[in-house]
Design an enzyme around this catalytic site. Structure first.
Site, PDB file in Angstrom:
ATOM      1  N   LYS A   1       0.850  -1.202   0.000  1.00  0.00           N
ATOM      2  CA  LYS A   1       0.000   0.000   0.000  1.00  0.00           C
ATOM      3  C   LYS A   1       0.883   1.247   0.000  1.00  0.00           C
ATOM      4  CE  LYS A   1      -3.862   1.997   2.684  1.00  0.00           C
ATOM      5  NZ  LYS A   1      -4.674   1.863   3.938  1.00  0.00           N
TER       6      LYS A   1
ATOM      7  N   SER B   1      -9.755   1.801   3.097  1.00  0.00           N
ATOM      8  CA  SER B   1      -8.916   2.586   2.231  1.00  0.00           C
ATOM      9  C   SER B   1      -7.884   1.775   1.444  1.00  0.00           C
ATOM     10  CB  SER B   1      -8.191   3.647   3.058  1.00  0.00           C
ATOM     11  OG  SER B   1      -7.279   3.051   3.939  1.00  0.00           O
TER      12      SER B   1
ATOM     13  N   SER C   1      -9.732  -0.591   7.315  1.00  0.00           N
ATOM     14  CA  SER C   1      -9.179  -0.461   5.961  1.00  0.00           C
ATOM     15  C   SER C   1      -8.489  -1.689   5.392  1.00  0.00           C
ATOM     16  CB  SER C   1      -8.197   0.695   5.912  1.00  0.00           C
ATOM     17  OG  SER C   1      -8.903   1.891   5.751  1.00  0.00           O
TER      18      SER C   1
HETATM   19  N1  GLN Z   1     -12.902   4.021   6.494  1.00  0.00           N
HETATM   20  C1  GLN Z   1     -12.345   4.479   7.742  1.00  0.00           C
HETATM   21  C2  GLN Z   1     -11.964   5.925   7.600  1.00  0.00           C
HETATM   22  O1  GLN Z   1     -12.320   6.498   6.643  1.00  0.00           O
HETATM   23  C3  GLN Z   1     -11.162   3.631   8.113  1.00  0.00           C
HETATM   24  C4  GLN Z   1      -9.978   3.980   7.361  1.00  0.00           C
HETATM   25  C5  GLN Z   1      -8.774   3.146   7.727  1.00  0.00           C
HETATM   26  O2  GLN Z   1      -8.900   2.115   8.387  1.00  0.00           O
HETATM   27  N2  GLN Z   1      -7.616   3.654   7.344  1.00  0.00           N
HETATM   28  O3  GLN Z   1     -11.357   6.500   8.433  1.00  0.00           O
END
Ligand code: GLN
Length: 482
Positions: A72, A147, A171
Site C-alpha cells: 500500500k 482505504s 481499511s
Molecule cells: N474508512 C475508515 C476511515 O475512513 C477507516 C480507514 C482506515 O482504516 N484507514 O477513516
C-alpha cells in the site's frame, strides 16, 4: 491453474521444487498486471527492474523466499514513490525502508508495486485517491472498498500473491470482504508502525492481504515482533502463526454480539453470516450470544479520535520538508495555506478541520476527552465478552460493494460502511475478514466477508478458527472474471 492464481503456500512449493524460478514468477505477475490492471487500476506505480534485481538473487529456502508482495502506498520502501495517493506527496520517494519492509526482505520476499488507496487512508471506497479510483474485480462498476482498496483488488484479481495494507478503522478487513480475499488486522502493537505514514497513531496497524488464511499466518510470521523504532510494539517474541491450523473447532466458543444482529444489514449478507455461523457449529464450535453494549457509540468516538490524531499527524505536510510546495508565496503563512489548500483533497481537509475543532480549547473536554472515556467503555465491552468466548463472529461490512459514486456526496453514509470494523481498532484487538459467500446483485456475484475478532495478541487462535472454517468451504476457489 495459472501461476498467478496460486496462494503463497503453493507458490513456495513450486519455487522450492525449482518448478519455477523467482524471475519467472515476477515476469508472469507483470504480464498478468499488464492484462488486467488497465481494468482494475489497483496499482499506482511499480518498479519492475528493482524487483527483478532482487528476484535474481532470491533465496527460495527462506520463509517467503522469492515471493513478490504488493505494498500500500502509505508504507515506505526505500527509493520508491510513497505518495499516500495524495497530491501533496506527488513525486516523493521514500528515503528508507519501513520496519515491515525490512522484515519482509529478511524473510526473502520481494516488495513489488505500490497499491492505490484513499488519500492518507481516509475513506472506505478508494474513491478518495488523488490519482484514480480502483475498480472491484467482481464488478468494475463498483468500488473495491477502502482505504486499502488497491491491495485488496490486486490480490483478488491475481495481480499479486499477497499485499500489505493498513487498518485504522477497517481499511484491511472491509476491502478484503468486498473483494473476496483474506485481510488480517493484527492487534495494536503486534506489528511495528515505523515507516507507515501516520493517520491516527493510536489506531493504525499494518497487516496482510492474502488468498488463504494460512498465507495470512505466513505473512504475519514475517511481520510480527518488537521494534526499537516503535515504542508501541509489543516487547515479546511472536509465536508461529501457522502452528495451530487444523480442521475442527472442538472446544472453541464463538460469541455472536447481539448488537451486530439488529437489522440494517443487507439480507444476503445476514444470511451468509448466519450460514457461516452454523458451519462453525457443525465443525464443533459452541455459539454463545454476547453483548457489546457501547457498540452504537463506536463510529462517533472513532471520528473524534481518528480526526484529532490526523489533524496533528498531517501538520507535517506544509511544503517545507515534503512533497508539493505552492509557487511564489507572498509570505510564510501564504506558503503554508496555499500548499495545503492545493495539496490535500476534500476528505482530508474535512478531517483536519473536524480534528482541529475537537481538540480546540473550549471543545476539548466536550468532545476529545469524552470520546476517550467512551473508548475505554468500548474496550471494556470486549474484555468482558472475551471472558465468555474465544472469539467474536459477525459480518465485516453491512453490505456488498456499492456502485462507484454512490456515496461520494454523503460522507456520513460512507462513514457507516465501517460500523462493524471500527470498534476493534478502538479496543486494540485483532480481527480478520475471510470470504463466506456471494450476494447476487443485478445478476452478478459479489463477495461477502465473515469477520472474526480475537483477544489482544491472540492472532494464532484467530487464524486457527478462520482456517478451519475456510477449509470446510470452497469460497476461496472462486475467481472473478475480468
Ligand atoms: N474508512 C475508515 C476511515 O475512513 C477507516 C480507514 C482506515 O482504516 N484507514 O477513516
Amino acid at each position: 491453474m495459472e501461476l498467478t492464481s496460486l496462494s503463497v503456500t503453493d507458490l513456495q512449493a513450486r519455487l522450492r521444487s525449482k518448478a519455477v524460478s523467482p524471475v519467472e514468477v515476477l515476469r508472469a505477475l507483470e504480464e498478468r498486471i499488464g492484462e488486467v490492471d488497465p481494468k482494475i487500476q489497483g496499482y499506482l506505480s511499480r518498479d519492475f527492474d528493482a524487483a527483478l534485481a532482487q528476484a535474481k538473487v532470491a533465496d527460495v529456502s527462506l520463509p517467503l523466499g522469492g515471493v513478490p508482495v504488493a505494498i500500500k502506498d502509505v508504507i515506505n520502501v526505500e527509493g520508491e514513490y510513497c505518495t499516500c495517493a495524495s497530491k501533496i506527496l506527488k513525486g516523493y520517494r521514500a528515503p528508507y525502508d519501513a520496519t515491515v519492509i525490512r522484515k519482509l526482505r529478511a524473510a526473502g520476499a520481494i516488495p513489488f508495486g505500490r497499491t492505490n488507496m484513499d488519500e492518507f487512508a481516509m475513506g472506505s471506497s478508494t474513491e478518495n485517491s488523488s490519482a484514480h479510483p480502483t475498480f472491484n474485480p467482481w464488478d468494475q462498476t463498483r468500488i473495491p472498498g477502502g482505504s486499502s482498496g488497491g491491495s485488496a483488488a490486486v490480490v483478488a484479481a491475481d495481480e499479486a500473491f499477497a499485499a500489505l495494507g493498513s487498518d485504522t478503522g477497517g481499511s484491511i478487513r472491509q476491502p478484503a470482504a468486498l473483494c473476496g480475499c483474506v485481510g488480517l488486522k493484527p492487534s495494536y502493537g503486534r506489528v511495528s508502525r515505523f515507516g507507515l505514514v501516520a493517520f491516527a497513531s493510536s489506531l493504525d496497524q499494518i497487516g496482510p492481504f492474502s488468498k488463504t488464511v494460512r498465507d495470512a499466518g505466513l505473512l504475519l510470521n514475517a511481520l510480527a515482533g518488537a521494534d526499537l523504532m516503535d515504542s508501541t510494539s509489543l516487547n515479546e517474541p511472536a509465536p508461529d502463526y501457522t502452528s495451530l491450523l487444523g480442521r475442527d473447532l472442538k472446544g472453541v466458543k464463538l460469541g455472536m454480539p447481539k448488537e451486530y444482529f439488529v437489522g440494517g444489514t443487507d439480507p444476503q449478507v445476514d444470511k451468509a453470516i448466519r450460514d457461516a455461523i452454523r458451519q462453525c457449529e457443525a465443525l464443533g464450535a459452541e455459539i454463545v450470544e454476547v453483548s457489546l453494549p457501547h457498540t452504537s457509540h463506536a463510529v462517533g468516538v472513532y471520528y473524534i479520535i481518528a480526526t484529532a490524531e490526523a489533524s496533528a499527524n498531517l501538520a507535517r505536510f506544509d511544503g517545507v520538508r515534503y512533497g508539493h510546495r505552492a509557487a511564489d508565496p507572498a509570505n510564510l503563512l501564504d506558503h503554508y495555506g496555499r500548499t495545503r489548500e492545493e495539496g490535500f483533497g476534500p476528505e482530508v481537509k474535512r478531517r483536519i478541520i473536524l480534528g482541529t475543532y475537537v481538540l480546540s480549547s473550549g471543545y476539548y473536554d466536550a468532545f476529545y476527552l469524552r470520546a476517550q472515556k467512551v473508548r475505554t467503555l468500548i474496550r471494556r465491552d470486549f474484555t468482558n465478552a472475551f471472558e465468555q468466548v474465544d472469539a467474536i463472529i459477525c459480518p465485516t461490512s453491512p453490505e456488498p460493494a456499492f456502485k462507484i459514486g454512490d456515496r461520494s456526496d454523503d460522507p456520513l453514509r460512507m462513514y457507516l460502511a465501517d460500523i462493524f470494523t471500527i470498534a476493534a481498532n478502538l479496543a486494540g484487538i485483532c480481527g480478520i475478514s475471510l470470504p463466506c459467500g456471494f450476494a447476487d446483485v443485478e445478476g452478478r456475484p459479489l463477495p461477502i466477508g465473515l469477520q472474526l475478532l480475537g483477544k489482544p495478541f491472540d492472532e494464532a487462535n484467530l487464524l486457527k478458527i478462520a482456517h478451519a472454517y475456510e477449509q470446510s468451504t470452497d469460497w476461496r476457489l472462486r475467481r472473478p472474471v475480468i
